[in-house]
Design a protein around this motif. Sequence first.
Motif: not given
Length: 73
Positions: A3-4, A10-13, A51-53
């Motif tokens: 996870x960045x 949002x998160x970039x995985x 990408x996850x919100x």
Amino acid sequence: VKVYPSKGNFLLLNIGKTGFKSGDLVKALAGRGVLIRNCAGFRGLSDEYVRVSVGLMKENRAFIRVFKEVLGD
């Protein structure tokens, strides 16, 4: 899953080590009512990124539960 850090909602995985490609993971989660973004078409990324919100606590918990189920954890 890597996870960045993010300053947005949002998160970039990076899912490269899960055995899933981004499109397959998007479909698997969508089939369980969880929507995430496929980032394979984003410049500089590949089919190892989604990408996850960030949502409400209830939504975040639902995402984590379904994500773990799909990954087999």
